[in-house]
Write a protein that holds these residues in place. Structure first.
Motif, PDB file in Angstrom:
ATOM      1  N   THR A  25       6.274   7.784   0.881  1.00  0.00           N
ATOM      2  CA  THR A  25       5.475   7.165  -0.170  1.00  0.00           C
ATOM      3  C   THR A  25       5.724   7.865  -1.502  1.00  0.00           C
ATOM      4  O   THR A  25       6.200   9.012  -1.548  1.00  0.00           O
ATOM      5  CB  THR A  25       3.974   7.230   0.149  1.00  0.00           C
ATOM      6  OG1 THR A  25       3.553   8.614   0.136  1.00  0.00           O
ATOM      7  CG2 THR A  25       3.675   6.609   1.507  1.00  0.00           C
ATOM      8  N   ARG A  56      -7.497   3.409  -2.910  1.00  0.00           N
ATOM      9  CA  ARG A  56      -6.829   4.441  -3.725  1.00  0.00           C
ATOM     10  C   ARG A  56      -5.371   4.626  -3.317  1.00  0.00           C
ATOM     11  O   ARG A  56      -4.581   5.170  -4.082  1.00  0.00           O
ATOM     12  CB  ARG A  56      -7.572   5.767  -3.621  1.00  0.00           C
ATOM     13  CG  ARG A  56      -8.882   5.805  -4.383  1.00  0.00           C
ATOM     14  CD  ARG A  56      -9.369   7.242  -4.612  1.00  0.00           C
ATOM     15  NE  ARG A  56     -10.551   7.249  -5.461  1.00  0.00           N
ATOM     16  CZ  ARG A  56     -11.793   7.319  -5.021  1.00  0.00           C
ATOM     17  NH1 ARG A  56     -12.015   7.402  -3.717  1.00  0.00           N
ATOM     18  NH2 ARG A  56     -12.808   7.324  -5.863  1.00  0.00           N
ATOM     19  N   THR A  57      -5.011   4.191  -2.098  1.00  0.00           N
ATOM     20  CA  THR A  57      -3.624   4.358  -1.652  1.00  0.00           C
ATOM     21  C   THR A  57      -2.714   3.221  -2.115  1.00  0.00           C
ATOM     22  O   THR A  57      -1.500   3.308  -1.946  1.00  0.00           O
ATOM     23  CB  THR A  57      -3.543   4.442  -0.113  1.00  0.00           C
ATOM     24  OG1 THR A  57      -3.828   3.164   0.464  1.00  0.00           O
ATOM     25  CG2 THR A  57      -4.495   5.487   0.432  1.00  0.00           C
ATOM     26  N   ALA A 102       3.457   8.977  -3.373  1.00  0.00           N
ATOM     27  CA  ALA A 102       2.573  10.147  -3.391  1.00  0.00           C
ATOM     28  C   ALA A 102       3.223  11.336  -2.696  1.00  0.00           C
ATOM     29  O   ALA A 102       3.126  12.480  -3.167  1.00  0.00           O
ATOM     30  CB  ALA A 102       1.242   9.807  -2.732  1.00  0.00           C
ATOM     31  N   GLU A 103       3.897  11.098  -1.581  1.00  0.00           N
ATOM     32  CA  GLU A 103       4.582  12.175  -0.865  1.00  0.00           C
ATOM     33  C   GLU A 103       5.691  12.775  -1.730  1.00  0.00           C
ATOM     34  O   GLU A 103       5.872  14.000  -1.768  1.00  0.00           O
ATOM     35  CB  GLU A 103       5.155  11.651   0.447  1.00  0.00           C
ATOM     36  CG  GLU A 103       4.097  11.367   1.503  1.00  0.00           C
ATOM     37  CD  GLU A 103       4.628  10.618   2.699  1.00  0.00           C
ATOM     38  OE1 GLU A 103       4.015  10.716   3.771  1.00  0.00           O
ATOM     39  OE2 GLU A 103       5.673   9.920   2.570  1.00  0.00           O
ATOM     40  N   SER A 123       0.830  -1.193   0.000  1.00  0.00           N
ATOM     41  CA  SER A 123       0.000   0.000   0.000  1.00  0.00           C
ATOM     42  C   SER A 123       0.872   1.254   0.000  1.00  0.00           C
ATOM     43  O   SER A 123       1.852   1.351   0.711  1.00  0.00           O
ATOM     44  CB  SER A 123      -0.921  -0.007   1.214  1.00  0.00           C
ATOM     45  OG  SER A 123      -1.874  -1.032   1.106  1.00  0.00           O
ATOM     46  N   ALA A 124       0.451   2.227  -0.790  1.00  0.00           N
ATOM     47  CA  ALA A 124       1.075   3.539  -0.916  1.00  0.00           C
ATOM     48  C   ALA A 124       2.373   3.513  -1.706  1.00  0.00           C
ATOM     49  O   ALA A 124       2.668   4.451  -2.410  1.00  0.00           O
ATOM     50  CB  ALA A 124       1.320   4.170   0.452  1.00  0.00           C
ATOM     51  N   ARG A 145     -11.390   4.560   0.004  1.00  0.00           N
ATOM     52  CA  ARG A 145     -10.259   5.471   0.223  1.00  0.00           C
ATOM     53  C   ARG A 145      -8.950   4.701   0.366  1.00  0.00           C
ATOM     54  O   ARG A 145      -7.918   5.096  -0.185  1.00  0.00           O
ATOM     55  CB  ARG A 145     -10.517   6.314   1.468  1.00  0.00           C
ATOM     56  CG  ARG A 145     -11.644   7.327   1.307  1.00  0.00           C
ATOM     57  CD  ARG A 145     -11.912   8.062   2.601  1.00  0.00           C
ATOM     58  NE  ARG A 145     -12.978   9.050   2.448  1.00  0.00           N
ATOM     59  CZ  ARG A 145     -13.518   9.727   3.459  1.00  0.00           C
ATOM     60  NH1 ARG A 145     -13.071   9.517   4.699  1.00  0.00           N
ATOM     61  NH2 ARG A 145     -14.475  10.599   3.234  1.00  0.00           N
ATOM     62  N   LEU A 146      -8.982   3.600   1.103  1.00  0.00           N
ATOM     63  CA  LEU A 146      -7.768   2.802   1.279  1.00  0.00           C
ATOM     64  C   LEU A 146      -7.307   2.191  -0.036  1.00  0.00           C
ATOM     65  O   LEU A 146      -6.106   2.116  -0.314  1.00  0.00           O
ATOM     66  CB  LEU A 146      -8.008   1.703   2.309  1.00  0.00           C
ATOM     67  CG  LEU A 146      -8.057   2.126   3.780  1.00  0.00           C
ATOM     68  CD1 LEU A 146      -8.335   0.923   4.662  1.00  0.00           C
ATOM     69  CD2 LEU A 146      -6.752   2.792   4.192  1.00  0.00           C
TER      70      LEU A 146
END
Length: 217
Positions: free
Chosen positions: A105, A198-199, A107-108, A4-5, A195-196
């Motif tokens: 991550t 999507r990560t 994304a970060e 995840s992420a 929501r989870l």
């Protein structure tokens, strides 16, 4: 690999060309051309990143050619003139360096790049030592994951986590688009599941066909 992420360490390039602070102007220019890169981390001590030298830092010398590099003008371009008079990495580099931690991550990392308007980031460990480099292109690699791998992660990290007693729930992934189907005991958990999902690394979007189980009469 990703989970995840997705972590920066999973997508970064581990072979990195870097400079010492005393590297000269021509050495920097040659290194950029040889390795076909537009920016180089600058290191001190045991590999700690203290700055970054980019093509823009070098081009200041051409931009202000013929003017006094120690002067200023009505436009207040003092910083550019300082770079024009610089001859070492220590003088040329932008500091402190904009970096990302290897545990961050994907994304970060993408948010840092967008906010700071940079195309690549040095990747560091907890001591600030260089561990790799991550570019915009590296961040896009996550979207090349196989649909089967994405589905397995969504099943393990989302459905099995939130609904361990609901094995009939299904996840389908096609070209990174995730569809969740089945009946769940709580509609609020259905929203959390979306929501989870999507990560999860590689997910392009999520469609939820999760419906709440009707309460017993």
């Amino acid at each position: 690999m990703y989970g995840s992420a997705g972590a920066v360490r999973d997508v970064m390039t581990r072979t990195v060309v870097a400079l010492g602070q005393d590297a000269g102007f021509k050495e920097i220019a040659r290194t950029m051309k040889q390795w076909k890169v537009t920016a180089l981390p600058v290191l001190e001590g045991e590999g700690r990143v203290v700055g970054v030298v980019s093509e823009a830092d070098l081009l200041a010398k051409e931009e202000f050619r013929g003017s006094d590099p120690r002067g200023t003008d009505e436009l207040g371009q003092l910083a550019g003139r300082d770079k024009a008079g610089a001859v070492t990495a220590r003088e040329l580099m932008s500091a402190p360096a904009v970096c990302v931690h290897e545990d961050a991550t994907v994304a970060e990392a993408a948010r840092i790049m967008a906010r700071m308007r940079v195309k690549r980031l040095p990747v560091i460990d907890g001591e600030g030592r260089l561990r790799g480099i991550v570019s915009r292109c590296d961040l896009l690699d996550v979207f090349l994951r196989d649909d089967e791998d994405i589905a397995a992660d969504v099943r393990r990290d989302v459905l099995d986590l939130l609904f361990p007693e609901e094995p009939s729930l299904t996840v389908e992934v096609r070209d990174g688009l995730v569809t969740l189907r089945g009946r769940v005991p709580d509609p609020a958990l259905a929203t959390i599941a979306t929501r989870l999902a999507r990560t999860v690394a590689g997910v392009v979007d999520v469609r939820s066909d999760l419906a709440a189980t009707a309460p017993a009469p």
